[in-house]
Design a protein around this motif. Sequence first.
Motif, PDB file in Angstrom:
ATOM      1  N   ILE A   9       0.835  -1.204   0.000  1.00  0.00           N
ATOM      2  CA  ILE A   9       0.000   0.000   0.000  1.00  0.00           C
ATOM      3  C   ILE A   9       0.869   1.252   0.000  1.00  0.00           C
ATOM      4  N   VAL A  10       1.888   1.274   0.839  1.00  0.00           N
ATOM      5  CA  VAL A  10       2.789   2.426   0.904  1.00  0.00           C
ATOM      6  C   VAL A  10       3.518   2.605  -0.427  1.00  0.00           C
ATOM      7  N   HIS A  11       3.906   1.516  -1.049  1.00  0.00           N
ATOM      8  CA  HIS A  11       4.565   1.596  -2.359  1.00  0.00           C
ATOM      9  C   HIS A  11       3.628   2.248  -3.381  1.00  0.00           C
ATOM     10  N   ARG A  12       2.369   1.831  -3.420  1.00  0.00           N
ATOM     11  CA  ARG A  12       1.390   2.414  -4.360  1.00  0.00           C
ATOM     12  C   ARG A  12       1.176   3.899  -4.056  1.00  0.00           C
ATOM     13  N   PHE A  13       1.086   4.242  -2.773  1.00  0.00           N
ATOM     14  CA  PHE A  13       0.902   5.622  -2.350  1.00  0.00           C
ATOM     15  C   PHE A  13       2.071   6.484  -2.846  1.00  0.00           C
ATOM     16  N   ASN A  14       3.294   6.021  -2.615  1.00  0.00           N
ATOM     17  CA  ASN A  14       4.479   6.752  -3.063  1.00  0.00           C
ATOM     18  C   ASN A  14       4.537   6.848  -4.585  1.00  0.00           C
ATOM     19  N   GLN A  15       4.126   5.787  -5.258  1.00  0.00           N
ATOM     20  CA  GLN A  15       4.166   5.757  -6.717  1.00  0.00           C
ATOM     21  C   GLN A  15       3.264   6.821  -7.323  1.00  0.00           C
ATOM     22  N   ALA A  16       2.166   7.126  -6.669  1.00  0.00           N
ATOM     23  CA  ALA A  16       1.260   8.174  -7.163  1.00  0.00           C
ATOM     24  C   ALA A  16       1.991   9.504  -7.282  1.00  0.00           C
ATOM     25  N   PHE A  17       2.863   9.806  -6.333  1.00  0.00           N
ATOM     26  CA  PHE A  17       3.636  11.047  -6.381  1.00  0.00           C
ATOM     27  C   PHE A  17       4.748  10.974  -7.411  1.00  0.00           C
ATOM     28  N   LEU A  18       5.428   9.851  -7.457  1.00  0.00           N
ATOM     29  CA  LEU A  18       6.536   9.699  -8.402  1.00  0.00           C
ATOM     30  C   LEU A  18       6.062   9.784  -9.850  1.00  0.00           C
ATOM     31  N   ASP A  19       4.880   9.211 -10.122  1.00  0.00           N
ATOM     32  CA  ASP A  19       4.324   9.201 -11.480  1.00  0.00           C
ATOM     33  C   ASP A  19       3.390  10.381 -11.736  1.00  0.00           C
ATOM     34  N   HIS A  20       3.120  11.202 -10.716  1.00  0.00           N
ATOM     35  CA  HIS A  20       2.129  12.283 -10.817  1.00  0.00           C
ATOM     36  C   HIS A  20       0.814  11.716 -11.340  1.00  0.00           C
ATOM     37  N   ASP A  21       0.364  10.615 -10.713  1.00  0.00           N
ATOM     38  CA  ASP A  21      -0.844   9.909 -11.133  1.00  0.00           C
ATOM     39  C   ASP A  21      -1.886   9.912 -10.012  1.00  0.00           C
ATOM     40  N   PRO A  22      -2.761  10.917  -9.974  1.00  0.00           N
ATOM     41  CA  PRO A  22      -3.748  11.032  -8.907  1.00  0.00           C
ATOM     42  C   PRO A  22      -4.737   9.871  -8.829  1.00  0.00           C
ATOM     43  N   ALA A  23      -4.965   9.162  -9.929  1.00  0.00           N
ATOM     44  CA  ALA A  23      -5.935   8.067  -9.941  1.00  0.00           C
ATOM     45  C   ALA A  23      -5.524   6.924  -9.022  1.00  0.00           C
ATOM     46  N   ILE A  24      -4.245   6.800  -8.742  1.00  0.00           N
ATOM     47  CA  ILE A  24      -3.764   5.714  -7.871  1.00  0.00           C
ATOM     48  C   ILE A  24      -4.413   5.780  -6.493  1.00  0.00           C
ATOM     49  N   PHE A  25      -4.764   6.986  -6.037  1.00  0.00           N
ATOM     50  CA  PHE A  25      -5.321   7.137  -4.688  1.00  0.00           C
ATOM     51  C   PHE A  25      -6.738   6.587  -4.545  1.00  0.00           C
ATOM     52  N   GLU A  26      -7.484   6.452  -5.640  1.00  0.00           N
ATOM     53  CA  GLU A  26      -8.849   5.953  -5.565  1.00  0.00           C
ATOM     54  C   GLU A  26      -8.840   4.533  -5.016  1.00  0.00           C
ATOM     55  N   GLY A  27      -9.576   4.303  -3.965  1.00  0.00           N
ATOM     56  CA  GLY A  27      -9.631   2.990  -3.348  1.00  0.00           C
ATOM     57  C   GLY A  27      -8.466   2.694  -2.423  1.00  0.00           C
ATOM     58  N   LEU A  28      -7.510   3.598  -2.346  1.00  0.00           N
ATOM     59  CA  LEU A  28      -6.327   3.391  -1.512  1.00  0.00           C
ATOM     60  C   LEU A  28      -6.495   4.039  -0.131  1.00  0.00           C
ATOM     61  N   ILE A  29      -7.345   5.048  -0.065  1.00  0.00           N
ATOM     62  CA  ILE A  29      -7.544   5.807   1.167  1.00  0.00           C
ATOM     63  C   ILE A  29      -8.725   5.222   1.937  1.00  0.00           C
ATOM     64  N   ALA A  30      -8.548   5.041   3.238  1.00  0.00           N
ATOM     65  CA  ALA A  30      -9.605   4.474   4.088  1.00  0.00           C
ATOM     66  C   ALA A  30     -10.739   5.481   4.270  1.00  0.00           C
ATOM     67  N   PRO A  31     -11.962   4.986   4.443  1.00  0.00           N
ATOM     68  CA  PRO A  31     -13.106   5.880   4.650  1.00  0.00           C
ATOM     69  C   PRO A  31     -12.948   6.780   5.880  1.00  0.00           C
ATOM     70  N   ALA A  61      -0.465  15.159  -5.922  1.00  0.00           N
ATOM     71  CA  ALA A  61       0.189  14.281  -6.901  1.00  0.00           C
ATOM     72  C   ALA A  61       0.132  14.856  -8.312  1.00  0.00           C
ATOM     73  N   ALA A  62      -0.944  15.564  -8.630  1.00  0.00           N
ATOM     74  CA  ALA A  62      -1.104  16.126  -9.969  1.00  0.00           C
ATOM     75  C   ALA A  62      -0.194  17.323 -10.208  1.00  0.00           C
ATOM     76  N   ASP A  63       0.253  17.964  -9.154  1.00  0.00           N
ATOM     77  CA  ASP A  63       1.101  19.149  -9.270  1.00  0.00           C
ATOM     78  C   ASP A  63       2.507  18.731  -9.702  1.00  0.00           C
ATOM     79  N   ARG A  64       2.861  19.025 -10.916  1.00  0.00           N
ATOM     80  CA  ARG A  64       4.157  18.602 -11.462  1.00  0.00           C
ATOM     81  C   ARG A  64       5.321  19.438 -10.941  1.00  0.00           C
ATOM     82  N   VAL A  65       5.037  20.484 -10.186  1.00  0.00           N
ATOM     83  CA  VAL A  65       6.101  21.271  -9.563  1.00  0.00           C
ATOM     84  C   VAL A  65       6.630  20.538  -8.333  1.00  0.00           C
ATOM     85  N   ASN A  66       5.735  19.820  -7.644  1.00  0.00           N
ATOM     86  CA  ASN A  66       6.145  19.046  -6.467  1.00  0.00           C
ATOM     87  C   ASN A  66       7.103  17.936  -6.868  1.00  0.00           C
ATOM     88  N   ARG A  67       8.038  17.676  -5.996  1.00  0.00           N
ATOM     89  CA  ARG A  67       8.992  16.583  -6.214  1.00  0.00           C
ATOM     90  C   ARG A  67       8.992  15.712  -4.965  1.00  0.00           C
TER      91      ARG A  67
END
Length: 83
Positions: A9-31, A61-67
């Motif tokens: 889960i942590v790997h997927r979470f980090n990957q969302a930032f590395l890839d700037h892919d906001p869709a990864i978070f869907e279903g990853l965050i607890a209610p 994650a979508a902000d491409r200025v963030n690193r």
Amino acid sequence: MQANETSAIVHRFNQAFLDHDPAIFEGLIAPDCVMESIQPAPDGTRYEGYEVNLTFWQSMAADRVNRFEVEDTFVMGDRANVR
């Protein structure tokens, strides 16, 4: 939760930032997710619930200025520390 599940889960979470892919978070965050940011100082902001956290993380994650650079990840059962 086993450490290997937490690690995945942590790997997927980090990957969302590395890839700037906001869709990864869907279903990853607890209610019942609660996150406290450090901004604005001095007390930060508290975010509670799925929708508000999803919006926060997706916009970051979508902000491409963030690193985002992972130095180390330490998993302890259902908890993880990412540095």
